[in-house]
Write an enzyme that holds these catalytic residues in place. Structure first.
Site, PDB file in Angstrom:
ATOM      1  N   ASN A 236       9.904 -36.823  56.039  1.00  0.00           N
ATOM      2  CA  ASN A 236       9.717 -36.444  54.610  1.00  0.00           C
ATOM      3  C   ASN A 236       8.819 -37.451  54.087  1.00  0.00           C
ATOM      4  OD1 ASN A 236      10.372 -35.744  51.742  1.00  0.00           O
ATOM      5  ND2 ASN A 236      10.822 -38.119  51.789  1.00  0.00           N
ATOM      6  N   ALA A 237       8.555 -38.564  54.670  1.00  0.00           N
ATOM      7  CA  ALA A 237       7.421 -39.616  54.055  1.00  0.00           C
ATOM      8  C   ALA A 237       6.140 -38.940  54.119  1.00  0.00           C
ATOM      9  CB  ALA A 237       7.259 -40.730  54.967  1.00  0.00           C
TER      10      ALA A 237
ATOM     11  N   LYS B 143      -0.930 -31.415  56.435  1.00  0.00           N
ATOM     12  CA  LYS B 143       0.016 -30.470  56.177  1.00  0.00           C
ATOM     13  C   LYS B 143       0.238 -29.293  56.864  1.00  0.00           C
ATOM     14  CE  LYS B 143       2.320 -33.561  53.612  1.00  0.00           C
ATOM     15  NZ  LYS B 143       3.676 -34.116  53.795  1.00  0.00           N
TER      16      LYS B 143
ATOM     17  N   GLY C 186      11.046 -39.477  45.506  1.00  0.00           N
ATOM     18  CA  GLY C 186      11.724 -38.335  44.931  1.00  0.00           C
ATOM     19  C   GLY C 186      12.739 -37.385  45.758  1.00  0.00           C
TER      20      GLY C 186
ATOM     21  N   TYR D 221      -5.153 -34.428  53.053  1.00  0.00           N
ATOM     22  CA  TYR D 221      -3.582 -34.105  52.991  1.00  0.00           C
ATOM     23  C   TYR D 221      -3.772 -32.653  53.489  1.00  0.00           C
ATOM     24  CZ  TYR D 221       0.694 -33.382  50.269  1.00  0.00           C
ATOM     25  OH  TYR D 221       2.091 -33.018  50.022  1.00  0.00           O
TER      26      TYR D 221
ATOM     27  N   ASN E 210      -6.583 -26.896  49.110  1.00  0.00           N
ATOM     28  CA  ASN E 210      -6.638 -27.545  47.772  1.00  0.00           C
ATOM     29  C   ASN E 210      -7.883 -28.322  47.512  1.00  0.00           C
ATOM     30  OD1 ASN E 210      -5.753 -27.312  45.228  1.00  0.00           O
ATOM     31  ND2 ASN E 210      -4.026 -28.891  45.239  1.00  0.00           N
TER      32      ASN E 210
ATOM     33  N   ALA F 237     -16.845 -34.711  49.967  1.00  0.00           N
ATOM     34  CA  ALA F 237     -18.092 -35.350  50.150  1.00  0.00           C
ATOM     35  C   ALA F 237     -17.851 -36.973  49.625  1.00  0.00           C
ATOM     36  CB  ALA F 237     -19.243 -34.674  49.081  1.00  0.00           C
TER      37      ALA F 237
ATOM     38  N   THR G 285       8.008 -35.328  41.017  1.00  0.00           N
ATOM     39  CA  THR G 285       8.258 -36.619  41.946  1.00  0.00           C
ATOM     40  C   THR G 285       7.132 -37.768  41.291  1.00  0.00           C
ATOM     41  OG1 THR G 285       6.855 -36.394  43.589  1.00  0.00           O
ATOM     42  CG2 THR G 285       9.315 -35.278  43.634  1.00  0.00           C
TER      43      THR G 285
ATOM     44  N   ASP H  41       7.837 -49.676  58.165  1.00  0.00           N
ATOM     45  CA  ASP H  41       6.614 -48.585  57.917  1.00  0.00           C
ATOM     46  C   ASP H  41       6.392 -47.744  59.064  1.00  0.00           C
ATOM     47  OD1 ASP H  41       4.098 -47.979  57.520  1.00  0.00           O
ATOM     48  OD2 ASP H  41       3.348 -49.855  56.681  1.00  0.00           O
TER      49      ASP H  41
HETATM   50  P1  NAD Z   1       7.183 -39.822  46.914  1.00  0.00           P
HETATM   51  O1  NAD Z   1       5.827 -40.294  46.592  1.00  0.00           O
HETATM   52  O2  NAD Z   1       8.217 -39.888  45.509  1.00  0.00           O
HETATM   53  O3  NAD Z   1       7.931 -40.289  47.912  1.00  0.00           O
HETATM   54  C1  NAD Z   1       7.137 -40.540  49.357  1.00  0.00           C
HETATM   55  C2  NAD Z   1       8.127 -41.897  50.212  1.00  0.00           C
HETATM   56  O4  NAD Z   1       7.518 -42.010  51.432  1.00  0.00           O
HETATM   57  C3  NAD Z   1       7.794 -42.935  49.223  1.00  0.00           C
HETATM   58  O5  NAD Z   1       9.021 -43.355  49.018  1.00  0.00           O
HETATM   59  C4  NAD Z   1       7.083 -43.866  50.198  1.00  0.00           C
HETATM   60  O6  NAD Z   1       7.296 -45.418  50.233  1.00  0.00           O
HETATM   61  C5  NAD Z   1       7.458 -43.346  51.638  1.00  0.00           C
HETATM   62  N1  NAD Z   1       6.355 -43.537  52.555  1.00  0.00           N
HETATM   63  C6  NAD Z   1       4.914 -43.714  52.337  1.00  0.00           C
HETATM   64  N2  NAD Z   1       4.330 -43.971  53.348  1.00  0.00           N
HETATM   65  C7  NAD Z   1       5.235 -44.423  54.237  1.00  0.00           C
HETATM   66  C8  NAD Z   1       5.183 -45.215  55.328  1.00  0.00           C
HETATM   67  N3  NAD Z   1       4.219 -45.707  55.752  1.00  0.00           N
HETATM   68  N4  NAD Z   1       6.145 -45.852  55.870  1.00  0.00           N
HETATM   69  C9  NAD Z   1       7.668 -45.310  55.399  1.00  0.00           C
HETATM   70  N5  NAD Z   1       7.940 -44.545  54.128  1.00  0.00           N
HETATM   71  C10 NAD Z   1       6.586 -44.201  53.533  1.00  0.00           C
HETATM   72  O7  NAD Z   1       6.630 -38.365  47.228  1.00  0.00           O
HETATM   73  P2  NAD Z   1       7.615 -36.792  47.143  1.00  0.00           P
HETATM   74  O8  NAD Z   1       6.794 -36.317  46.103  1.00  0.00           O
HETATM   75  O9  NAD Z   1       8.938 -37.081  47.194  1.00  0.00           O
HETATM   76  O10 NAD Z   1       7.112 -36.218  48.519  1.00  0.00           O
HETATM   77  C11 NAD Z   1       8.012 -36.245  49.974  1.00  0.00           C
HETATM   78  C12 NAD Z   1       7.240 -35.499  50.752  1.00  0.00           C
HETATM   79  O11 NAD Z   1       7.282 -33.909  50.154  1.00  0.00           O
HETATM   80  C13 NAD Z   1       5.829 -35.728  51.104  1.00  0.00           C
HETATM   81  O12 NAD Z   1       5.702 -35.412  52.641  1.00  0.00           O
HETATM   82  C14 NAD Z   1       4.860 -34.819  50.421  1.00  0.00           C
HETATM   83  O13 NAD Z   1       3.632 -34.708  51.052  1.00  0.00           O
HETATM   84  C15 NAD Z   1       5.698 -33.539  50.486  1.00  0.00           C
HETATM   85  N6  NAD Z   1       5.363 -32.793  49.313  1.00  0.00           N
HETATM   86  C16 NAD Z   1       5.819 -32.878  48.007  1.00  0.00           C
HETATM   87  C17 NAD Z   1       5.176 -32.189  46.878  1.00  0.00           C
HETATM   88  C18 NAD Z   1       5.352 -32.724  45.369  1.00  0.00           C
HETATM   89  O14 NAD Z   1       4.864 -31.877  44.684  1.00  0.00           O
HETATM   90  N7  NAD Z   1       5.874 -33.636  45.116  1.00  0.00           N
HETATM   91  C19 NAD Z   1       4.744 -31.247  47.111  1.00  0.00           C
HETATM   92  C20 NAD Z   1       4.407 -30.620  48.569  1.00  0.00           C
HETATM   93  C21 NAD Z   1       4.765 -31.701  49.457  1.00  0.00           C
END
Ligand code: NAD
Length: 467
Positions: A308-309, A377, A239, A373, A367, A318, A408, A282
């Site tokens: 971003n991944a 972070k 997303g 997580y 959280n 627990a 997302t 990956d």
């Molecule tokens: P999402 O699940 O839509 O996208 C994450 C992407 O990372 C996916 O396309 C996935 O295939 C890719 N990914 C996962 N593991 C991978 C790997 N080993 N190698 C390559 N790619 C990999 O998530 P999102 O909501 O778009 O989140 C993006 C970032 O923002 C993340 O780091 C997430 O922790 C952070 N975030 C999101 C939110 C939220 O509410 N959506 C809130 C806080 C932080």
């Protein structure tokens, strides 16, 4: 993706009265702008500057800067209900810039009420209020013992106002300016003004951004403009990742889109759409950093890295299995450290390069169910702060973005109750969109935002978590 029905009902002609009568939250549809930056970012916006205290020296250049970018400036003093002569009848205030840089004596706090109550009443739905405040705590302390007290008081006031104005879909933020050349140079504030002063910052509220002065920290060589930029976005098929790829490409950057090999079809389509590169990879594989470094070396190095991944494997500690702990550590933290180390070792960072790490408000507040997580972070924030120190005089910049609840695929998997609570427990009573985070990334990594270093910018609608 699950829809926010309450947002639709609260803004529907026939359903809005029912939502009101039931006493449900009434989120507003937020005005947003997600196109590339243009020369007249304030075109047609009704803007007012307010000085607190009223007799503080004027930064005259700010009015000219705003006017040249299309703002319709309201008179600075006098009744706010009197619009500029060329304004439409009865306009509302869309941007209010409150210059509180000299508010460093306790007695002056009294002036906040008189100076701002009209402006607050006049704020348009979806309006922006931006405080300019004195900078770093050290300089506050040095200037006057009361200065720090005043800064904190201003922050408390600003955040409370952000919660009140959030009901109208409006936001309130603060930029702290250090003493020095930056202090009186509005053209240097441009990246902050056009982000926090316009519709681009729809889901950013109650935030304090502390700018650095070049006099203290030489910034080194200038960054290339966007159209000479090679950016890498990991998790590009997700997303926030896909929105970021599109937003950076709109500015003219060439974007390398990285995601897991399983996402290759999506990745190919996205790369084709933005005329970028698809790199199915990956990132937790041991050879991934070297593969990425080799690919980037072939393009002459990197200007912008967006880590971003990310993944979640939520469960209370627990009951958490070892693999759930280790996978989250591997993707969200260890892979990033390994990639950075490989890019450092291969000296692939171009002059003025930037890095952005996607943290989370879970990392700031903690959280339940997200110990793994949140640890990653929060660790990322430490990584950003540490690296900002190392990069200080190199001309390179690193910052973190901490999203709150964003609509997302990641949050679509949350249980219904938890998702509803996360959507509503913020000043804007709704979730953010991937485009909101992408816009924040485009701001913080902008080649001109040279004064933003080592910051954590939350894109969370002023969530109650970790406020
Ligand atoms: P999402 O699940 O839509 O996208 C994450 C992407 O990372 C996916 O396309 C996935 O295939 C890719 N990914 C996962 N593991 C991978 C790997 N080993 N190698 C390559 N790619 C990999 O998530 P999102 O909501 O778009 O989140 C993006 C970032 O923002 C993340 O780091 C997430 O922790 C952070 N975030 C999101 C939110 C939220 O509410 N959506 C809130 C806080 C932080």
């Amino acid at each position: 993706m699950p829809q926010d029905h309450l947002l639709r009902w609260a803004n529907g002609r026939w359903t809005a009265p029912l939502v009101r009568r039931l006493g449900l939250p009434q989120p507003r549809v937020l005005p947003r702008c997600t196109s590339a930056y243009g020369p007249r970012e304030f075109e047609g916006r009704h803007v007012q500057r307010v000085r607190v205290p009223s007799g503080a020296p004027d930064s005259g250049g700010l009015a000219d800067w705003l006017r040249h970018r299309g703002a319709q400036l309201w008179p600075e003093s006098g009744r706010l209900g009197v619009p500029a002569p060329d304004a439409q009848p009865s306009p509302r205030l869309q941007t209010c810039i409150v210059d509180a840089r000299t508010l460093i004596r306790t007695a002056l706090l009294d002036e906040l009420h008189d100076a701002l109550s009209d402006a607050v009443r006049q704020m348009a739905p979806g309006g922006r209020m931006l405080f300019l405040a004195p900078a770093a705590e050290e300089s506050c302390r040095a200037a006057l013992p009361e200065a720090l007290l005043c800064r904190r008081a201003l922050e408390g006031f600003m955040r409370s106002l952000a919660r009140e104005l959030g009901r109208r879909g409006a936001t309130v933020n603060m930029v702290c300016l250090p003493q020095g050349p930056l202090y009186d140079a509005p053209e240097q504030w441009a990246p902050m003004l056009r982000f926090l002063g316009t519709d681009r910052s729809a889901y950013v509220s109650g935030q304090v951004l502390v700018l650095q002065d070049e006099a203290d920290h030489p910034f080194g060589p200038a960054a290339s403009p966007w159209n000479d930029t090679l950016a890498v976005v990991t998790g590009a098929a997700g997303g926030i990742g896909a929105a970021t790829v599109r937003r950076l490409a709109a500015e003219g950057a060439r974007v390398a889109c990285v995601d897991r090999p399983e996402a290759a079809p999506t990745l190919d389509a996205l790369a084709h759409e933005v005329r970028g590169l698809a790199l199915p990879l990956d990132i937790i594989q041991p050879d991934a950093p070297d593969i990425l470094a080799a690919a980037l070396a072939g393009h002459g190095g990197i200007d912008l890295m967006v880590h971003n991944a990310g993944i979640t494997r939520d469960r209370t500690f627990a009951r958490m299995r070892a693999d759930e702990w280790h996978t989250v550590m591997a993707v969200n933290l260890q892979a990033i450290l390994a990639i950075d180390a490989a890019l450092d070792a291969a000296t692939l960072w171009k002059p003025g390069a930037r890095e952005v790490c996607l943290s989370s408000i879970s990392g700031l507040a903690g959280n339940a169910g997200q110990t793994n997580y949140a640890a990653t972070k929060a660790g990322l924030i430490g990584h950003v702060q540490q690296r900002a120190r190392i990069w200080q005089s190199s001309g390179r910049r690193i910052n973190a973005i901490a999203p709150g609840f964003i609509e997302t695929p990641m949050t679509a998997h949350m249980p219904w109750m938890a998702r509803e609570a996360a959507r509503r427990l913020n000043a804007l009573s709704q979730g953010g969109l991937p485009a909101d985070v992408a816009e924040a990334i485009a701001f913080i990594s902008h080649p001109e935002a040279t004064t933003v270093q080592g910051q954590v910018l939350r894109v969370c609608g002023l969530s109650l978590l970790g406020a």
